[in-house]
Design a protein around this motif. Sequence first.
Motif, short mmCIF file in Angstrom:
data_model
loop_
_atom_site.label_atom_id
_atom_site.label_comp_id
_atom_site.label_asym_id
_atom_site.label_seq_id
_atom_site.Cartn_x
_atom_site.Cartn_y
_atom_site.Cartn_z
N ALA A 123 0.56 -1.41 0.03
CA ALA A 123 0.41 -0.35 0.22
C ALA A 123 1.02 1.08 0.04
N HIS A 124 1.92 0.94 0.70
CA HIS A 124 2.80 2.13 0.45
C HIS A 124 3.11 2.27 -0.73
N GLU A 125 4.32 1.57 -1.07
CA GLU A 125 4.57 2.00 -2.11
C GLU A 125 3.51 2.08 -3.00
N LEU A 126 2.94 1.88 -2.78
CA LEU A 126 1.19 2.44 -4.25
C LEU A 126 1.01 3.72 -3.71
N GLY A 127 1.37 4.32 -2.98
CA GLY A 127 1.48 5.72 -2.45
C GLY A 127 0.13 5.74 -2.10
N ILE A 128 -0.41 4.34 -0.68
CA ILE A 128 -1.94 5.05 -0.14
C ILE A 128 -0.78 5.26 1.68
N ASN A 129 -1.50 6.50 1.73
CA ASN A 129 -0.86 6.62 3.27
C ASN A 129 -2.13 6.29 4.18
N PHE A 130 -3.27 6.14 3.93
CA PHE A 130 -4.74 6.39 4.94
C PHE A 130 -4.77 4.42 5.15
N PHE A 131 -5.19 4.63 6.42
CA PHE A 131 -4.98 3.37 6.99
C PHE A 131 -6.11 3.57 7.81
N ASP A 132 -6.93 2.46 8.36
CA ASP A 132 -8.31 2.30 9.19
C ASP A 132 -8.45 1.02 9.98
N SER A 133 -8.43 1.54 10.90
CA SER A 133 -8.45 0.34 11.86
C SER A 133 -9.91 -0.19 12.68
N ALA A 134 -10.01 -0.36 14.23
CA ALA A 134 -10.56 -0.48 15.20
C ALA A 134 -10.42 -1.00 16.29
N ASN A 135 -10.32 -0.74 17.83
CA ASN A 135 -10.11 -1.51 18.57
C ASN A 135 -11.06 -2.85 18.68
N VAL A 136 -11.91 -2.95 18.05
CA VAL A 136 -13.12 -4.07 18.22
C VAL A 136 -12.49 -4.91 17.16
N TYR A 137 -11.56 -4.52 15.88
CA TYR A 137 -11.21 -5.71 15.20
C TYR A 137 -10.49 -6.68 15.44
N GLY A 138 -11.01 -7.71 15.16
CA GLY A 138 -9.31 -9.30 15.35
C GLY A 138 -11.23 -10.04 15.76
N ARG A 139 -12.33 -10.58 16.18
CA ARG A 139 -13.47 -11.02 15.62
C ARG A 139 -12.59 -12.28 16.24
N GLN A 140 -12.94 -13.70 15.59
CA GLN A 140 -12.08 -14.91 16.10
C GLN A 140 -10.85 -14.90 16.17
N ALA A 141 -9.98 -13.75 16.15
CA ALA A 141 -8.73 -13.33 16.35
C ALA A 141 -8.21 -13.31 17.58
N GLY A 142 -9.79 -12.52 18.64
CA GLY A 142 -9.61 -11.95 19.68
C GLY A 142 -9.74 -10.18 19.04
N ARG A 143 -10.55 -9.42 19.82
CA ARG A 143 -10.45 -8.06 20.21
C ARG A 143 -8.95 -7.51 20.42
N GLY A 144 -8.67 -6.41 19.51
CA GLY A 144 -7.86 -6.29 19.06
C GLY A 144 -6.42 -6.36 18.59
N ALA A 145 -6.98 -7.68 18.08
CA ALA A 145 -5.83 -8.75 17.25
C ALA A 145 -5.23 -7.47 15.65
N THR A 146 -6.24 -7.27 16.15
CA THR A 146 -6.40 -6.33 14.55
C THR A 146 -4.74 -5.42 14.72
N GLU A 147 -5.41 -4.18 15.38
CA GLU A 147 -4.62 -2.87 15.76
C GLU A 147 -3.23 -3.92 16.46
N GLN A 148 -3.30 -5.40 16.86
CA GLN A 148 -1.60 -6.25 17.71
C GLN A 148 -1.13 -6.37 15.98
#
Length: 322
Positions: A39-64
């Motif tokens: 994404a950075h190589e393509l010029g995308i500099n804007f990323f979005d997440s949330a504290n609850v993202y992760g579902r079966q991997a566990g809340r917070g897993a995506t931010e980690q």
Amino acid sequence: MDYVNLGRSGLKVSPLCLGTMNFGPLTSEEDSFAIMDRAHELGINFFDSANVYGRQAGRGATEQIVGRWFAQGGQRREKTVIATKLYGSMGDWPNEGMLSALNIRRACDASLKRLQTDYIDIYQAHHVDRDTPFEEFWEAMEVLRLQGKILYVGSSNFAGWHLAKAQETAKQRNFFGLVTEQSHYNLLTRTAELEVLPAAQDYGIGVIPWSPLASGLLGGVLRKIDKNRSAADHMVRELEKHRDKIEQYEQFCDELGEDPANVALAWLLTRPAVVSPIIGPRTMEQLEGSLRAVEIQLDDKALARLDEIFPGHRTAPEDYAW
């Protein structure tokens, strides 16, 4: 990549926002790292997440996962405008969710730790909290801003009148207020045109559409089924509701010589107040394919045809009146 201002702010972001919701549950950490690097190589500099993202991997897993990617260095954090969200419950004890001053403080500190950063560029309310007054919300956000833990504040899933009330309360406090609103908005779901988009445009709030492909319905679903690729049960049910429109849409995309997913994204980029639709690639192929969307120019004739297939609210916000 032509960068755009995030709402009325001076912050420059890419016209596509990398959504991270699939990182962990559907996309491995290794593949997530590769997608973010690309994404950075393509010029995308804007990323979005949330504290609850992760579902079966566990809340917070995506931010980690994002945090461990930042920790690799190479200016990954410095090159990224990171947005994350709070509201959803992170535990079973009282005050582990919603928008009280207590949860805002705790949730921000926890996200900073998981993301392995000392500040969040855009801190967003994932939903309106009807039990917390905006005066309390803004006071808590002001404290975080003064502490240097956040730079901007955004919202998600707010109604038009929520945006107005939030902004007027912020103005009374001499605070900058919201810079973004994440709304469910795509060719099939155009309710945001009634009052959210007009309010956002009037207040200088940048709209970040989520589910821009309507959970895949606008991504060439009929082509995929024709190629004997399976579709989830819920998608099959939704497809049957909208089959006539989807058939017309995919035929029109064939006439344009463009992929349906890219046409859906390109259309959003023509909408008032829209800044950066959120793409949620599960694979590198999906990420790289989406870049075509910023190059597509839809003329008035093409836009009119899309309105015929998917009627919107052309006279909003007075759509209900004579």
